[in-house]
Scaffold this motif. Structure first.
Motif, mmCIF file in Angstrom:
data_model
loop_
_atom_site.group_PDB
_atom_site.id
_atom_site.type_symbol
_atom_site.label_atom_id
_atom_site.label_comp_id
_atom_site.label_asym_id
_atom_site.label_seq_id
_atom_site.Cartn_x
_atom_site.Cartn_y
_atom_site.Cartn_z
ATOM 1 N N TYR A 165 -76.323 -42.666 -73.819
ATOM 2 C CA TYR A 165 -75.814 -43.855 -73.131
ATOM 3 C C TYR A 165 -74.465 -43.563 -72.478
ATOM 4 N N GLU A 166 -73.617 -42.830 -73.170
ATOM 5 C CA GLU A 166 -72.310 -42.506 -72.591
ATOM 6 C C GLU A 166 -72.489 -41.694 -71.310
ATOM 7 N N ARG B 209 -73.618 -44.068 -68.531
ATOM 8 C CA ARG B 209 -72.551 -44.978 -68.079
ATOM 9 C C ARG B 209 -71.675 -44.358 -67.003
ATOM 10 N N THR B 210 -71.641 -43.028 -66.938
ATOM 11 C CA THR B 210 -70.786 -42.385 -65.925
ATOM 12 C C THR B 210 -71.294 -42.641 -64.513
#
Length: 299
Positions: free
Chosen positions: A2-3, A6-7
């Motif tokens: 997820y991280e 998100r970018t």
């Protein structure tokens, strides 16, 4: 994961893309005729045509580049190879007129945390498109998809002792809501009801909360005589569906009262159905608790 996803939020999906053609009166007319929508008196495009002027067409753009393509590629590599569109939201600051040339920008507005649905596990991706004519904003379109890994089907076969008993396939159930519950109440009484506007007397079907001719919300329910003719038809061969037995005909019936209804036809083979064939209403019990209006034809 997820991280990493998100970018991509805030990065462009399209920049300064141009519509394939200017807004055209002919396309407005075709769209209105297809949807039964009156052409606006000033010749402008109905607001909900917004996406018509930005789509690449059946051939597509042939591209999947840039940050949006990268994002989808990351999801593909993670096994989220399936996609389903879930919803869209549109805003219309001003109508479009023939001759307007649209330019649009699109960005990745959000990516959800991982979600588990009946389809499978994946991520909701929302893009926002701003549509302009020159420097003027004329529309905003938010589009949301679910990119997901399909849920696995169990390969375990229940023992014969505990295996479920086979049952006949059910017809799809009608969706009854506050806008059409009066129609289905009529079907239960063996009446085929359509609406007639209380202001301009325009008949309409299917049931709608307002008149598409004058906009009035006042109407009366009227029972159709049940007589009509086949306005159009199609014979369905594929795909097979357990509740139906292809090939079968689906007809668009024009009732004597001037409204049209999609239904099945009985009394004739599917290869005998013809445009202009006279038909008459009957009610077919397809389940213990469900009857549907159908039409009997005469070969």
């Amino acid at each position: 994961m997820y991280e990493r996803l998100r970018t991509y939020v805030g990065r462009p999906a399209a920049e300064a893309e141009r519509g394939r053609e200017p807004v055209a009166a002919s396309m407005i007319r075709h769209w209105c005729e297809a949807l039964g929508h009156p052409v606006p008196a000033d010749g402008s495009a109905p607001a909900t045509m917004l996406q018509v002027w930005t789509m690449a067409g059946p051939a597509g753009s042939g591209r999947r580049a840039g940050p949006y393509g990268e994002l989808l590629g990351v999801l593909d590599d993670a096994g989220c190879t399936s996609v389903v569109a879930t919803d869209c939201e549109q805003e219309y600051p001003r109508p479009l007129h023939p001759g307007d040339e649209v330019v649009f920008d699109s960005l990745i507005e959000s990516v959800s945390p991982r979600k588990t649905t009946r389809l499978g596990t994946g991520y909701f991706v929302t893009t926002r498109m701003d549509v302009r004519v020159g420097d003027e904003l004329v529309g905003t379109h938010r589009f949301r998809i679910l990119k997901y890994r399909p849920a696995r089907r169990t390969d375990r076969t229940p023992s014969a002792e505990h295996a479920p008993r086979p049952r006949a396939a059910q017809r799809p159930r009608p969706v009854v809501n506050r806008d059409n519950e009066g129609f289905w109440a009529g079907v239960a009484r063996h009446e085929l009801l359509f609406q007639r506007c209380a202001e301009c007397a325009t008949p309409r079907f299917p049931w709608l909360p307002g008149c598409n001719a004058c906009g009035s919300a006042a109407w009366q329910a009227v029972a159709a005589s049940g007589r009509g003719t086949v306005h159009s038809h199609v014979v369905v061969h594929h795909p097979p569906f357990p509740a139906f037995d292809p090939p079968y005909a689906v007809v668009l019936v024009e009732l004597d009262e001037g409204v049209r209804i999609v239904s099945n036809i009985t009394g004739v083979r599917c290869d005998e159905v013809r445009i202009g064939m006279p038909v008459e209403l009957e009610f077919l019990r397809v389940e213990d608790d469900l009857e549907l209006p159908v039409f009997r034809g005469a070969a």
